[in-house]
Design a protein around this motif. Structure first.
Motif, PDB file in Angstrom:
ATOM      1  N   PRO A 115       0.846  -1.202   0.000  1.00  0.00           N
ATOM      2  CA  PRO A 115       0.000   0.000   0.000  1.00  0.00           C
ATOM      3  C   PRO A 115       0.879   1.248   0.000  1.00  0.00           C
ATOM      4  O   PRO A 115       1.845   1.328   0.757  1.00  0.00           O
ATOM      5  CB  PRO A 115      -0.792  -0.121   1.308  1.00  0.00           C
ATOM      6  N   SER A 116       0.540   2.206  -0.843  1.00  0.00           N
ATOM      7  CA  SER A 116       1.364   3.411  -0.936  1.00  0.00           C
ATOM      8  C   SER A 116       0.516   4.610  -1.303  1.00  0.00           C
ATOM      9  O   SER A 116      -0.613   4.480  -1.796  1.00  0.00           O
ATOM     10  CB  SER A 116       2.483   3.223  -1.970  1.00  0.00           C
ATOM     11  N   VAL A 117       1.081   5.782  -1.073  1.00  0.00           N
ATOM     12  CA  VAL A 117       0.490   7.055  -1.463  1.00  0.00           C
ATOM     13  C   VAL A 117       1.533   7.800  -2.276  1.00  0.00           C
ATOM     14  O   VAL A 117       2.703   7.851  -1.880  1.00  0.00           O
ATOM     15  CB  VAL A 117       0.087   7.889  -0.223  1.00  0.00           C
ATOM     16  N   THR A 118       1.133   8.342  -3.421  1.00  0.00           N
ATOM     17  CA  THR A 118       2.111   9.091  -4.211  1.00  0.00           C
ATOM     18  C   THR A 118       2.328  10.461  -3.580  1.00  0.00           C
ATOM     19  O   THR A 118       1.453  10.991  -2.867  1.00  0.00           O
ATOM     20  CB  THR A 118       1.668   9.271  -5.668  1.00  0.00           C
ATOM     21  N   LEU A 119       3.471  11.041  -3.865  1.00  0.00           N
ATOM     22  CA  LEU A 119       3.766  12.382  -3.354  1.00  0.00           C
ATOM     23  C   LEU A 119       2.784  13.401  -3.899  1.00  0.00           C
ATOM     24  O   LEU A 119       2.424  14.363  -3.207  1.00  0.00           O
ATOM     25  CB  LEU A 119       5.208  12.760  -3.710  1.00  0.00           C
ATOM     26  N   ASP A 120       2.341  13.210  -5.136  1.00  0.00           N
ATOM     27  CA  ASP A 120       1.349  14.120  -5.726  1.00  0.00           C
ATOM     28  C   ASP A 120       0.021  14.014  -4.991  1.00  0.00           C
ATOM     29  O   ASP A 120      -0.639  15.036  -4.721  1.00  0.00           O
ATOM     30  CB  ASP A 120       1.149  13.805  -7.210  1.00  0.00           C
ATOM     31  N   GLU A 121      -0.390  12.786  -4.667  1.00  0.00           N
ATOM     32  CA  GLU A 121      -1.651  12.590  -3.939  1.00  0.00           C
ATOM     33  C   GLU A 121      -1.571  13.223  -2.552  1.00  0.00           C
ATOM     34  O   GLU A 121      -2.535  13.853  -2.079  1.00  0.00           O
ATOM     35  CB  GLU A 121      -1.959  11.099  -3.807  1.00  0.00           C
ATOM     36  N   LEU A 122      -0.426  13.072  -1.897  1.00  0.00           N
ATOM     37  CA  LEU A 122      -0.257  13.650  -0.564  1.00  0.00           C
ATOM     38  C   LEU A 122      -0.365  15.174  -0.619  1.00  0.00           C
ATOM     39  O   LEU A 122      -1.011  15.793   0.241  1.00  0.00           O
ATOM     40  CB  LEU A 122       1.089  13.245   0.026  1.00  0.00           C
ATOM     41  N   ALA A 123       0.241  15.768  -1.640  1.00  0.00           N
ATOM     42  CA  ALA A 123       0.246  17.227  -1.758  1.00  0.00           C
ATOM     43  C   ALA A 123      -1.157  17.797  -1.951  1.00  0.00           C
ATOM     44  O   ALA A 123      -1.411  18.965  -1.634  1.00  0.00           O
ATOM     45  CB  ALA A 123       1.153  17.650  -2.911  1.00  0.00           C
ATOM     46  N   GLU A 124      -2.078  16.984  -2.453  1.00  0.00           N
ATOM     47  CA  GLU A 124      -3.451  17.441  -2.698  1.00  0.00           C
ATOM     48  C   GLU A 124      -4.330  17.336  -1.456  1.00  0.00           C
ATOM     49  O   GLU A 124      -5.457  17.844  -1.440  1.00  0.00           O
ATOM     50  CB  GLU A 124      -4.068  16.626  -3.840  1.00  0.00           C
ATOM     51  N   LYS A 125      -3.849  16.673  -0.407  1.00  0.00           N
ATOM     52  CA  LYS A 125      -4.636  16.522   0.807  1.00  0.00           C
ATOM     53  C   LYS A 125      -4.691  17.839   1.589  1.00  0.00           C
ATOM     54  O   LYS A 125      -3.753  18.648   1.555  1.00  0.00           O
ATOM     55  CB  LYS A 125      -4.034  15.442   1.707  1.00  0.00           C
TER      56      LYS A 125
END
Length: 482
Positions: A115-125
């Motif tokens: 399971p992972s989260v991309t850096l781009d996805e994190l930045a949108e949170k």
């Protein structure tokens, strides 16, 4: 307790430049603001103080901001090597057991089993509020790096606030700090030689000029044009810089104050060529377990003690195991506040120190003035007819040949002698074993002469450009089985 590195730096010099990448730059205040915002996003996805976050990303500003964001939230950071095979990455992730795995979107397929989260996805949170710590416990683990695996299964090394701060402080005592310092970083940030530059940046208030990869032409342009004052390299990078300077018939700018060369013994031929091109070479010796440098040659000794890694840094202690006099070789052992307190995962129970000393597995000696000379890895030692042969010594002699770019030496089984040395080379022209032996005749004792020669297109190296001699041994086995 030590001060929160980045928060303390912002209090002192908020407008000073912290990072340059391509055409973009960040002050320490801007770096802090971005890190705090991203730390809030980590909080939103459920990460909290004391959690462990693994990051798989190229060396770029996003990685730097993410590392600082994790630290502002009080998290341990596991820096994953982007150049590993998928299987090797899988091993390290399983071993580290991170609370969260962050990946650059281009690498997500490589860790599909996790399971992972991309850096781009994190930045949108959305960014949640959290309490920042003004002070950090000195024994808090800040980073975890896996050893390079040159001799076997890599170990996850804990690097604490004390480790990093001690190392950066001792380095400053040795080299000094200039108000206009700019450190050129082409070393991967997942490696201790890269991360330590960014820790020095915050502690010293120093700008870092970051490259994602080693771009030879741009790097040499920076060195010649006086754009940087410090740089860290390993031997193979130094040799490429030297060839480019020689092709241009150019010297580096006097603005370059230090080029730290680590990662193993440096051939004397490289050092002599560097002096002729105006490069202020300082050989250094360190490892993942010591949060970077342990010994470094002082600037005033750079020429007089050519080939030495210098004396132990001010806050470091080194002894040569079982050696009782100058020039007597033995295992290098290290003690000090920069030495890791231990490992994680499958090596949690592996002691990092024996009676306070880290046993490095490296062979070296002190000369009569107390200067350290690193000979080679103990595991790479070739014993031929009862004589010790250090591959680095043979490689250094081979690399004096003007047509040979790279060299690697390992031991081959021999019925008569037990082992004999074998050479692998990257060369500008075809070369026979006889011609190489003729060149080496005045440089090496007969028993140190390579007994076989293989020309290859490239040497096996790890992500920090260290030569993997175990891969050379595997090549030998492969060739003998054909």
């Amino acid at each position: 307790m030590y001060p929160n590195w980045l928060a303390q730096r912002v209090k002192m010099t908020p407008k000073r430049k912290a990072l340059t990448f391509g055409q973009h730059s960040w002050t320490f205040q801007q770096l802090f603001d971005e890190a705090m915002n991203l730390a809030g996003s980590l909080k939103t996805v459920g990460i909290d103080n004391g959690n462990r976050v693994a990051i798989l990303s190229p060396s770029n500003p996003s990685l730097i901001v993410t590392i600082h964001a994790c630290w502002q939230l009080g998290c341990e950071v596991v820096l994953l090597n982007e150049r590993l095979s998928d299987g090797e990455l899988d091993y390290q992730i399983n071993d580290a057991q991170p609370t969260l795995l962050l990946v650059d979107k281009d690498y997500q397929a490589r860790v599909a089993n996790h399971p992972s989260v991309t850096l781009d996805e994190l930045a949108e949170k959305a960014s949640s509020k959290f309490e920042i710590e003004d002070e950090w416990p000195i024994d808090r683990t800040m980073s975890i790096m896996y050893t390079s695996g040159t001799t076997g299964n890599p170990k996850g090394v804990r690097q604490t606030v004390r480790n990093h701060t001690t190392n950066a402080t001792a380095s400053a005592f040795n080299m000094g700090i200039q108000s206009n310092d700019v450190w050129l970083c082409t070393m991967p940030v997942f490696h201790i030689s890269g991360l330590s530059i960014f820790i020095r940046s915050v502690l010293y208030g120093m700008e870092v000029k970051l490259y994602s990869k080693f771009d030879l032409v741009k790097v040499v342009d920076d060195l010649v044009d006086g754009q940087v004052t410090r740089m860290s390299v390993v031997s193979v990078m130094l040799e490429r810089i030297l060839r480019e300077l020689e092709e241009r018939d150019a010297k580096v700018s006097p603005c370059l104050l230090t080029m730290l060369v680590g990662g193993g013994p440096v051939p004397s031929n490289y050092l002599e060529r560097a002096i002729s091109r105006g490069i202020p070479i300082l050989q250094t010796y360190g490892m993942t377990e010591t949060a970077s440098q342990t010994a470094t040659l002082a600037p005033e000794d750079a020429v007089r003690k050519l080939g030495s890694s210098g004396k132990p840094l001010y806050l470091s202690f080194i002894r040569i195991d079982q050696a009782s006099k100058p020039f007597e070789e033995g295992e290098i052992c290290i003690r000090g506040g920069h030495v890791t307190p231990g490992y994680i995962g499958s090596h949690t129970t592996t002691a990092s120190q024996v009676k306070g000393w880290l046993h490095t597995g490296d062979i070296g000696y002190f000369d009569e003035e107390g200067y350290l000379f690193v000979v080679d890895r103990r595991s790479d030692l070739i014993i031929s007819g009862g004589e010790n042969i250090y591959p680095a010594e043979v490689e250094s002699a081979i690399l004096q040949h003007p047509q040979i770019r790279e060299a690697g030496v390992c031991g081959m089984s021999d019925e008569k002698w037990g082992q004999v040395p074998v050479a692998f080379i990257v060369s500008d022209e075809d070369m026979t074993l006889a011609s190489l032996q003729a060149f080496l005749q005045a440089k090496l004792a007969p028993y140190k002469m390579p007994k076989a020669l293989y020309q290859v297109n490239a040497m096996p190296r790890n992500a920090s450009n260290k030569l993997l001699r175990r891969e050379l041994r595997a090549w030998l086995i492969s060739k003998s089985s054909k």
